[in-house]
Scaffold this active site. Structure first.
Site, PDB file in Angstrom:
ATOM      1  N   CYS A 122      39.110  33.067  18.258  1.00 51.51           N
ATOM      2  CA  CYS A 122      38.966  33.889  17.059  1.00 51.51           C
ATOM      3  C   CYS A 122      38.105  33.232  15.990  1.00 51.51           C
ATOM      4  CB  CYS A 122      40.350  34.213  16.496  1.00 51.51           C
ATOM      5  SG  CYS A 122      41.290  32.765  15.931  1.00 51.51           S
TER       6      CYS A 122
ATOM      7  N   CYS B 246      47.472  27.609  18.859  1.00 52.31           N
ATOM      8  CA  CYS B 246      47.806  28.382  17.664  1.00 52.31           C
ATOM      9  C   CYS B 246      49.250  28.875  17.730  1.00 52.31           C
ATOM     10  CB  CYS B 246      46.844  29.555  17.514  1.00 52.31           C
ATOM     11  SG  CYS B 246      47.104  30.527  16.010  1.00 52.31           S
TER      12      CYS B 246
END
Length: 362
Positions: A198, A101
């Site tokens: 997440c 990410c």
């Protein structure tokens, strides 16, 4: 400077943004919408990218008196992070989605868009230090809060990306960040931290992978005897060094606990063995990134970290004919997984990183 603040809705990014405002910069806040179907309420300390997170980010921006926008990067996040995560597990590797990410979303997609819009830098709430020397070369280092240090997941960034990044929290502990947020009247002062993965809000990684890859029954085999000790519904559900949840149907003759030693997606076989067989002496890693832009003098000696929350190990590093790092560990380390990053440190300073592709047992 004209600064873009990446505001996740958490306490770290809110305080980092506040510090950029205090420094006199022209700051604009942006929240990244990374989920196509955000949950309305955050599940405790797990998950992010919820409606609640975007609202928390907007409230923080209102308190600080800065413009605020939401950027929809859900499709790119799915392709570059979630799909990569699933593909890596399917190939028998153990990826770190936070590194991906940072590499593909926060410091490629966001940074590229920010620069195109005329911003001079992107500020985030990562716990790491970043300083520029007289030549403008960035130097990434550990946070003063070792328990929250995120230099490991930032070590995939190139010097050019680091030149346009700001990490204001590197000199502050997490407790002090929360206290500062409370003094500033930011409602996220006591908000729990998000879970590492997440996009798996319930924490059930195996269930998530089964949903995407389907059940793929196979055997669990003992490394020494070759005996089939049990079965599984998908080799992707295991990680190197795993002991719990093996559900071995047959007892092992020596009575010793068994750990996952190898995951073979080709024949869908999981190999288990004893704890001493987890010891790794040498790590081979590909696609090196040097955070200062320069390859250090070889052989290089220093310390390495091979898990996001793992300990340090002494190492001597060479580069082979294929440009891969060959890392000799001064003491064996247990349970190192292909797909993870290995990060090189000179004291607290990041030298570079690479992706582990192969290990050699002690």
């Amino acid at each position: 400077m004209k600064i873009l603040a990446a505001m996740s809705g958490g306490v770290d990014s809110a305080v980092a943004t506040a510090r950029a405002v205090d420094a006199g910069h022209d700051v604009t806040g942006v929240h990244l919408a990374l989920s196509r179907a955000p949950e309305a309420v955050r599940a405790g300390a797990r998950g992010c990218c919820t409606v609640e997170d975007s609202r928390d980010a907007r409230r923080a921006a209102d308190v600080l008196g800065i413009p605020f926008y939401i950027w929809d990067l859900a499709e790119q996040f799915r392709e570059d992070v979630i799909d990569d995560f699933v593909a890596e597990y399917a190939a028998g590797r153990t990826p770190n989605p936070c590194l991906r990410c940072n590499e593909k979303i926060k410091f490629t997609a966001v940074l590229d868009r920010a620069r195109a819009l005329g911003f001079d830098a992107v500020v985030t709430g990562h716990h790491a230090k970043l300083e520029l020397d007289d030549a403008g070369t960035p130097h990434l280092a550990r946070s003063v809060d070792m328990g929250k240090d995120q230099s490991y997941v930032l070590a995939v960034l190139t010097p050019d990306q680091l030149r346009f990044a700001m990490f204001p929290l590197g000199d502050t502990t997490k407790d002090d960040v929360r206290a500062e947020a409370a003094r500033r009247g930011l409602s996220v002062a006591d908000k729990p931290d998000s879970h590492d993965i997440c996009f798996i809000a319930n924490g059930d990684t195996a269930g998530f992978l089964t949903q995407h890859l389907g059940e793929q029954p196979g055997e669990i085999v003992d490394s020494t005897s070759g005996e089939v000790l049990g079965s599984h519904n998908g080799s992707y559900s295991f990680t190197i060094g795993q002991r719990k949840g093996l559900r071995l149907g047959n007892p092992v003759s020596d009575g010793k606990p068994r750990y996952v030693l190898d995951i073979s997606p080709v024949d869908n076989r999981v190999t288990v063995g004893t704890a001493d067989q987890l010891d790794i002496a040498t790590v081979v890693a590909e696609r090196p990134v040097w955070t200062t832009g320069e390859v250090p003098a070889l052989p290089w000696s220093g310390t390495v970290q091979m898990r996001a929350h793992g300990g340090m190990a002494g190492a001597v590093v060479e580069i082979d004919a294929d440009g891969r790092l060959v890392v000799g560990l001064t003491e064996p380390v247990k349970g190192i997984s292909a797909g993870q990053a290995i990060v090189l440190y000179d004291s607290d300073n990041v030298v570079g990183s690479a992706t582990i592709c192969h290990t050699v047992a002690a």
